[in-house]
Design a protein around this motif. Structure first.
Motif, PDB file in Angstrom:
ATOM      1  N   ALA C  91       0.885  -1.253  -0.154  1.00  0.00           N
ATOM      2  CA  ALA C  91      -0.165  -0.184   0.033  1.00  0.00           C
ATOM      3  C   ALA C  91       0.965   1.294  -0.013  1.00  0.00           C
ATOM      4  CB  ALA C  91      -0.862  -0.027   1.437  1.00  0.00           C
ATOM      5  N   ARG C  92       1.952   1.171   0.752  1.00  0.00           N
ATOM      6  CA  ARG C  92       2.885   2.429   0.956  1.00  0.00           C
ATOM      7  C   ARG C  92       3.456   2.736  -0.391  1.00  0.00           C
ATOM      8  NH1 ARG C  92       5.534   3.756   5.414  1.00  0.00           N
ATOM      9  NH2 ARG C  92       5.433   2.044   6.352  1.00  0.00           N
ATOM     10  N   GLU C  93       4.006   1.712  -1.123  1.00  0.00           N
ATOM     11  CA  GLU C  93       4.706   1.892  -2.520  1.00  0.00           C
ATOM     12  C   GLU C  93       3.812   2.284  -3.450  1.00  0.00           C
ATOM     13  OE1 GLU C  93       8.013  -1.520  -2.540  1.00  0.00           O
ATOM     14  OE2 GLU C  93       6.122  -2.125  -2.384  1.00  0.00           O
ATOM     15  N   ASN C  94       2.330   1.932  -3.689  1.00  0.00           N
ATOM     16  CA  ASN C  94       1.385   2.227  -4.500  1.00  0.00           C
ATOM     17  C   ASN C  94       1.119   3.738  -4.168  1.00  0.00           C
ATOM     18  OD1 ASN C  94       0.127   0.511  -6.430  1.00  0.00           O
ATOM     19  ND2 ASN C  94      -0.086  -1.027  -4.616  1.00  0.00           N
ATOM     20  N   LEU C  95       0.850   4.382  -3.160  1.00  0.00           N
ATOM     21  CA  LEU C  95       0.629   5.512  -2.407  1.00  0.00           C
ATOM     22  C   LEU C  95       1.616   6.389  -2.818  1.00  0.00           C
ATOM     23  CD1 LEU C  95      -1.812   7.048  -1.538  1.00  0.00           C
ATOM     24  CD2 LEU C  95      -0.877   6.479   0.750  1.00  0.00           C
ATOM     25  N   HIS C  96       2.754   5.839  -2.669  1.00  0.00           N
ATOM     26  CA  HIS C  96       4.062   6.895  -2.844  1.00  0.00           C
ATOM     27  C   HIS C  96       4.094   7.068  -4.570  1.00  0.00           C
ATOM     28  CE1 HIS C  96       8.201   8.475  -2.891  1.00  0.00           C
ATOM     29  NE2 HIS C  96       8.280   7.631  -3.929  1.00  0.00           N
ATOM     30  N   HIS C  97       3.643   6.034  -5.352  1.00  0.00           N
ATOM     31  CA  HIS C  97       3.806   6.383  -6.872  1.00  0.00           C
ATOM     32  C   HIS C  97       3.040   7.337  -7.291  1.00  0.00           C
ATOM     33  CE1 HIS C  97       4.337   5.194 -11.003  1.00  0.00           C
ATOM     34  NE2 HIS C  97       3.153   5.289 -11.064  1.00  0.00           N
ATOM     35  N   ALA C 106       3.101  11.375   6.471  1.00  0.00           N
ATOM     36  CA  ALA C 106       1.952  11.879   5.665  1.00  0.00           C
ATOM     37  C   ALA C 106       1.078  10.316   5.078  1.00  0.00           C
ATOM     38  CB  ALA C 106       2.087  12.904   4.783  1.00  0.00           C
ATOM     39  N   LEU C 107       1.941   9.686   4.384  1.00  0.00           N
ATOM     40  CA  LEU C 107       1.397   8.536   3.932  1.00  0.00           C
ATOM     41  C   LEU C 107       0.749   7.658   4.867  1.00  0.00           C
ATOM     42  CD1 LEU C 107       4.438   7.383   1.318  1.00  0.00           C
ATOM     43  CD2 LEU C 107       2.181   8.541   0.894  1.00  0.00           C
ATOM     44  N   GLU C 108       1.439   7.595   5.849  1.00  0.00           N
ATOM     45  CA  GLU C 108       0.842   6.686   6.919  1.00  0.00           C
ATOM     46  C   GLU C 108      -0.378   7.049   7.615  1.00  0.00           C
ATOM     47  OE1 GLU C 108       4.071   5.972   9.711  1.00  0.00           O
ATOM     48  OE2 GLU C 108       4.991   4.362   8.565  1.00  0.00           O
ATOM     49  N   GLY C 109      -0.452   8.469   7.605  1.00  0.00           N
ATOM     50  CA  GLY C 109      -1.730   9.063   8.336  1.00  0.00           C
ATOM     51  C   GLY C 109      -2.579   8.963   7.231  1.00  0.00           C
ATOM     52  N   ALA C 110      -2.513   8.966   5.731  1.00  0.00           N
ATOM     53  CA  ALA C 110      -3.718   8.827   4.811  1.00  0.00           C
ATOM     54  C   ALA C 110      -4.264   7.560   4.712  1.00  0.00           C
ATOM     55  CB  ALA C 110      -3.017   9.370   3.290  1.00  0.00           C
ATOM     56  N   LEU C 111      -3.343   6.418   4.879  1.00  0.00           N
ATOM     57  CA  LEU C 111      -3.633   5.119   5.017  1.00  0.00           C
ATOM     58  C   LEU C 111      -4.420   4.744   6.314  1.00  0.00           C
ATOM     59  CD1 LEU C 111      -0.604   3.384   3.582  1.00  0.00           C
ATOM     60  CD2 LEU C 111      -2.872   3.392   2.365  1.00  0.00           C
ATOM     61  N   ALA C 112      -4.137   5.385   7.585  1.00  0.00           N
ATOM     62  CA  ALA C 112      -4.642   5.117   8.717  1.00  0.00           C
ATOM     63  C   ALA C 112      -6.162   5.716   8.576  1.00  0.00           C
ATOM     64  CB  ALA C 112      -4.045   5.886   9.974  1.00  0.00           C
ATOM     65  N   GLU C 113      -6.311   6.897   8.115  1.00  0.00           N
ATOM     66  CA  GLU C 113      -7.521   7.403   8.182  1.00  0.00           C
ATOM     67  C   GLU C 113      -8.572   6.600   7.336  1.00  0.00           C
ATOM     68  OE1 GLU C 113      -7.685  11.595   6.203  1.00  0.00           O
ATOM     69  OE2 GLU C 113      -9.447  11.147   5.347  1.00  0.00           O
ATOM     70  N   LEU C 114      -8.297   5.885   6.444  1.00  0.00           N
ATOM     71  CA  LEU C 114      -9.266   4.838   5.945  1.00  0.00           C
ATOM     72  C   LEU C 114      -9.118   3.464   6.524  1.00  0.00           C
ATOM     73  CD1 LEU C 114      -8.841   5.973   2.101  1.00  0.00           C
ATOM     74  CD2 LEU C 114     -11.243   5.852   3.692  1.00  0.00           C
ATOM     75  N   GLY C 115      -8.569   3.180   7.812  1.00  0.00           N
ATOM     76  CA  GLY C 115      -8.500   1.995   8.264  1.00  0.00           C
ATOM     77  C   GLY C 115      -7.584   1.025   7.953  1.00  0.00           C
ATOM     78  N   LEU C 116      -6.597   1.325   7.317  1.00  0.00           N
ATOM     79  CA  LEU C 116      -5.382   0.724   6.832  1.00  0.00           C
ATOM     80  C   LEU C 116      -4.032   0.797   7.722  1.00  0.00           C
ATOM     81  CD1 LEU C 116      -5.671   1.280   2.921  1.00  0.00           C
ATOM     82  CD2 LEU C 116      -6.277  -0.791   4.315  1.00  0.00           C
ATOM     83  N   TYR C 117      -4.324   1.120   9.002  1.00  0.00           N
ATOM     84  CA  TYR C 117      -3.177   1.197   9.907  1.00  0.00           C
ATOM     85  C   TYR C 117      -2.647  -0.380  10.037  1.00  0.00           C
ATOM     86  CZ  TYR C 117      -0.052   1.780  14.055  1.00  0.00           C
ATOM     87  OH  TYR C 117       0.482   1.500  14.987  1.00  0.00           O
ATOM     88  N   GLY C 118      -1.313  -0.440   9.878  1.00  0.00           N
ATOM     89  CA  GLY C 118      -0.863  -2.058  10.036  1.00  0.00           C
ATOM     90  C   GLY C 118      -0.910  -2.657   8.814  1.00  0.00           C
ATOM     91  N   PHE C 119      -1.476  -2.240   7.736  1.00  0.00           N
ATOM     92  CA  PHE C 119      -1.331  -2.735   6.536  1.00  0.00           C
ATOM     93  C   PHE C 119      -0.476  -2.158   5.493  1.00  0.00           C
ATOM     94  CE2 PHE C 119      -5.506  -4.429   8.132  1.00  0.00           C
ATOM     95  CZ  PHE C 119      -5.431  -5.596   7.721  1.00  0.00           C
ATOM     96  N   GLU C 120       0.372  -1.252   5.978  1.00  0.00           N
ATOM     97  CA  GLU C 120       1.093  -0.257   5.148  1.00  0.00           C
ATOM     98  C   GLU C 120       2.028  -1.024   4.169  1.00  0.00           C
ATOM     99  OE1 GLU C 120       1.189   0.228   8.363  1.00  0.00           O
ATOM    100  OE2 GLU C 120       0.654   2.213   8.916  1.00  0.00           O
ATOM    101  N   ASP C 121       2.802  -2.278   4.980  1.00  0.00           N
ATOM    102  CA  ASP C 121       3.665  -2.884   4.081  1.00  0.00           C
ATOM    103  C   ASP C 121       3.480  -4.133   3.673  1.00  0.00           C
ATOM    104  OD1 ASP C 121       5.632  -0.762   4.083  1.00  0.00           O
ATOM    105  OD2 ASP C 121       5.604  -1.052   6.264  1.00  0.00           O
ATOM    106  N   VAL C 122       2.007  -4.607   3.746  1.00  0.00           N
ATOM    107  CA  VAL C 122       1.567  -5.650   3.164  1.00  0.00           C
ATOM    108  C   VAL C 122       1.386  -5.738   1.530  1.00  0.00           C
ATOM    109  CG1 VAL C 122      -0.236  -7.403   3.168  1.00  0.00           C
ATOM    110  CG2 VAL C 122       0.420  -6.206   5.408  1.00  0.00           C
ATOM    111  N   PRO C 123       1.917  -6.679   1.013  1.00  0.00           N
ATOM    112  CA  PRO C 123       1.697  -6.528  -0.568  1.00  0.00           C
ATOM    113  C   PRO C 123       0.049  -6.769  -0.642  1.00  0.00           C
ATOM    114  CG  PRO C 123       3.161  -8.772  -0.020  1.00  0.00           C
ATOM    115  CD  PRO C 123       2.645  -8.041   1.428  1.00  0.00           C
ATOM    116  N   CYS C 124      -0.278  -5.953  -1.983  1.00  0.00           N
ATOM    117  CA  CYS C 124      -1.607  -5.768  -2.150  1.00  0.00           C
ATOM    118  C   CYS C 124      -2.301  -6.882  -2.360  1.00  0.00           C
ATOM    119  CB  CYS C 124      -1.851  -4.701  -3.259  1.00  0.00           C
ATOM    120  SG  CYS C 124      -1.696  -2.971  -2.317  1.00  0.00           S
ATOM    121  N   PHE C 125      -1.808  -7.913  -2.939  1.00  0.00           N
ATOM    122  CA  PHE C 125      -2.536  -9.095  -3.300  1.00  0.00           C
ATOM    123  C   PHE C 125      -3.182  -9.884  -1.913  1.00  0.00           C
ATOM    124  CE2 PHE C 125       2.034 -10.525  -3.652  1.00  0.00           C
ATOM    125  CZ  PHE C 125       2.139 -11.368  -2.648  1.00  0.00           C
ATOM    126  N   ARG C 126      -2.419  -9.427  -0.867  1.00  0.00           N
ATOM    127  CA  ARG C 126      -3.227 -10.177   0.229  1.00  0.00           C
ATOM    128  C   ARG C 126      -4.308  -9.387   0.841  1.00  0.00           C
ATOM    129  NH1 ARG C 126       1.953 -11.786   2.656  1.00  0.00           N
ATOM    130  NH2 ARG C 126       2.462 -13.780   1.531  1.00  0.00           N
TER     131      ARG C 126
END
Lengths: 246, 227, 204
Positions: C91-97, C106-126
């Motif tokens: 998720a982090r790499e996608n967002l960074h692109h 900022a990236l982590e905050g944006a992900l956390a806002e939509l409830g993706l805290y803890g999923f930042e570095d999980v490959p998106c196919f999971r």
């Protein structure tokens, strides 16, 4: 400048009606030129002192090869016109030009092979010109294959135009490369009898045949395009009126 | 988010590079194919050293060409499927430049490995010593040409489901000059002739391809996404 | 911001819509509505410039879009039905692109806002379909572009994510941004509806 003629040219209906009036004239001209050229070339032109009568196939082979190559450029240019000015008629011309060009290329290959048998003793030789012609044949097939793969006509026309334009840029490179390839591998003793040293009595009928072949090409292209127009516009009122009139 | 052109190209490059490295099949399969076909060759025509040596440069070139063709379909396919291509199309940056990054990555993960592998295959086909350097150099330059020209085919067919075979059909005629000059360079070196001119010509082709192909690819991608 | 003048869309010789004239202004949220197959996605593709064949005109801040593609593209965020998320990347790499200027927090905050805290570095196919959509939508928290075009943004989202997204959209409109979205669900925002199929414009 008055561009009205240009826009009218873009109207399939205008094209259909106009060419309907030209067709008999063009067909007559083609028939006359072709009979004159053929009779002159096959019956009256002098016999080649090296090849005997077998050389007479050039009256078919050379004009056909001419048009096979020219046809590719005609196809690419009409495609480009359609792509740039969004002119549907030009797209239809392009679509029609592809199979005609492929057929001419095939005919050039076959007539070359028939000529090769008495001249070289074999139907197929990896001569530079024949090889280039074969590559040209594949270029045509590629255009046709791409054309039929799209269900959307607009996409089909644009995509095959891009391919044809890339082909235009590449054909000189391909021809030159094949030439160099041929000299690198120093082909056996065989050499093409070349046209420049041709006797005028042999050359004039050839000229007539080349002009006749251009007319023939125009005729066939117009016929194919007309068929394409009627097919694509079959929903429109004027085509349906055409049907009822007959 | 304002980003300069160089940075946009860099981002595209990094993303493609990461994806290619992580999906092993992208870079490994063409190489395996390459070695496999060359292995079949002596099985088909016999293990006679002289015969193999004679056809080695041409054969290695043709198989490298086929391996590249097989890898082309993947170039834009995943971008098409996941919507990344749409994002490229609406990017403020010129599409041909983004495409350039993508093609560069494609070459790095197919053309370059094939080039590095070619001496091994030369060895398997008992290529004479004089042939190695021109073979490697010609593949190095030539495979880049193959990636650039092939990208046009990939872009034209990305909207079609039966991409793979169609790409080969429409692109192979354009590979003729590259094949002629690439294979002839190595062939002539083996025969003891001068071959530098042929490599220079290959370089010229590459310059033309780099200058022209990205524009054709960009136009083709726009056409593919209409409809 | 963006004015559509007499826009029409033809697909395979079938007219999807024609004579569509509407202006998406600053502070607006537009909900494009209509039955399946009426051309909602086609319209969004024309608006964003993914598709460039159309009848009529598109004017960005008074100028023809064709003349100011760069300015327009710089002001646009488009999240399509397939939002351009690479499954092999995290998720982090996608967002960074898409938001290279944003820093880690900022990236982590944006992900956390939509409830993706803890999923930042999980490959998106999971990730699940809803989570993938959230990765795409996380861009909006970092976007400084004023014009947002979203194709079915609420699909596959849970109640919390929908609420967070709606809040994000209304904040954007309040700041003077503009949102154009399609949705089959009712949207709990003060939207203007554009119903495709009968071309009626229903004000909020």
């Amino acid at each position: 400048m008055n561009w009205q003629w240009f826009h009218r040219l873009g109207s399939p209906r205008w094209f259909y009606e106009k060419t309907g009036r030209w067709l008999p004239w063009l067909a007559t001209l083609t028939a006359v030129l072709m009979s004159v050229g053929l009779i002159w070339g096959l019956a009256f032109a002098p016999v080649d002192f090296k090849q005997g009568n077998s050389f007479r196939i050039i009256y078919i082979h050379v004009p056909v090869s001419f048009l096979a190559l020219a046809g590719y450029y005609i196809m690419a240019i009409s495609g480009a016109v359609g792509y740039i000015w969004k002119m549907k008629l030009a797209d239809m011309v392009m679509k029609s030009a592809a199979p005609i060009g492929a057929a001419l290329t095939f005919l050039a290959l076959v007539s070359g092979a028939i000529w090769g048998k008495p001249t070289w003793g074999t139907y197929w030789v990896w001569d530079a010109r024949i090889t280039s012609m074969l590559v040209l044949f594949f270029l045509y097939l590629g255009i046709m294959a791409l054309q039929v793969s799209f269900t959307n006509q607009q996409q089909a026309a644009s995509a095959s135009t891009i391919l044809a334009l890339v082909g235009c840029a590449n054909i000189p490179i391909i021809y030159k490369s094949v030439d160099i390839w041929n000299t690198l591998h120093q082909p056996a003793t065989i050499k093409f009898t070349s046209a420049p040293s041709m006797h005028p009595d042999m050359f004039y009928p050839l000229l007539v045949m080349i002009v006749a072949m251009y007319c023939f090409y125009a005729l066939v292209l117009i016929l194919f395009t007309r068929a394409e127009i009627v097919n694509r516009e079959r929903q429109t009122r004027w085509v349906q009126a055409l049907n009822e009139g007959q | 988010m304002s980003v300069g052109l160089a940075q946009a190209m860099g981002l595209q490059f990094t993303q493609d590079w990461k994806l290619a490295v992580r999906s092993r099949s992208d870079w490994a399969n063409p190489m395996i194919f390459f070695v496999l076909v060359i292995t079949l060759l002596p099985l088909g025509i016999g293990p006679e050293v002289k015969q193999l040596a004679a056809i080695a440069p041409g054969m290695i070139w043709i198989v490298a060409l086929l391996a590249t063709l097989l890898s082309l379909d993947a170039m834009f396919r995943s971008d098409w499927d996941d919507g990344s291509l749409e994002q490229m199309l609406i990017s403020p940056h010129p599409l041909p430049m983004l495409v350039l990054s993508k093609i560069a990555v494609h070459w790095l993960v197919t053309g370059l490995p094939l080039t590095l592998l070619s001496p091994l295959l030369g060895l398997m086909l008992s290529l004479p010593e004089a042939g190695y350097l021109p073979l490697i150099v010609s593949l190095f330059i030539g495979s880049a040409c193959l990636s650039f020209i092939g990208a046009i085919g990939a872009a034209l067919t990305v909207a079609l489901r039966q991409g793979g075979l169609l790409i080969s059909l429409i692109i192979m005629p354009f590979y003729v000059p590259v094949l002629i000059f690439g294979a002839s360079a190595a062939m002539r070196a083996v025969q003891g002739f001068e071959y530098h001119g042929l490599l220079v010509m290959l370089g010229g082709f590459l310059a033309l391809a780099v200058a022209g192909a990205p524009f054709a690819v960009a136009a083709a991608l726009r056409i593919s996404s209409e409809g | 911001m963006l004015a559509l003048k007499d826009l029409s869309c033809e697909r395979d010789n079938r007219l999807l819509f024609e004579g569509l004239s509407v202006t998406f202004g600053a502070g607006d949220i537009w909900h494009i509505d209509g039955p399946n197959g009426v051309g909602k996605t086609s319209l969004l593709r024309q608006i964003t410039g993914v598709s460039r064949y159309h009848g009529g005109e598109l004017r960005w801040r008074g100028r023809d879009v064709a003349e100011c593609r760069y300015e327009f593209a710089q002001s646009l965020v488009y999240i399509g039905h397939t939002p351009g998320i690479k499954k092999a990347l995290s998720a982090r790499e996608n967002l960074h692109h898409y938001c290279p200027a944003a820093d880690t927090s900022a990236l982590e905050g944006a992900l956390a806002e939509l409830g993706l805290y803890g999923f930042e570095d999980v490959p998106c196919f999971r990730l699940s379909a809803g989570q993938l959509r959230r990765v795409a939508l996380a861009r909006l928290a970092l976007a400084s572009e004023p014009f947002w075009v979203l194709d079915e943004p609420f699909t596959a989202l849970d109640v919390h994510a929908i609420a967070a997204l709606e809040q994000r959209l209304s904040a954007h409109a309040a700041r003077g941004g503009c949102v154009v979205l399609t949705s089959h669900q009712p949207v709990n925002l003060p939207v203007q509806r554009l119903a495709l199929g009968d071309y009626s414009v229903v004000p909020a």
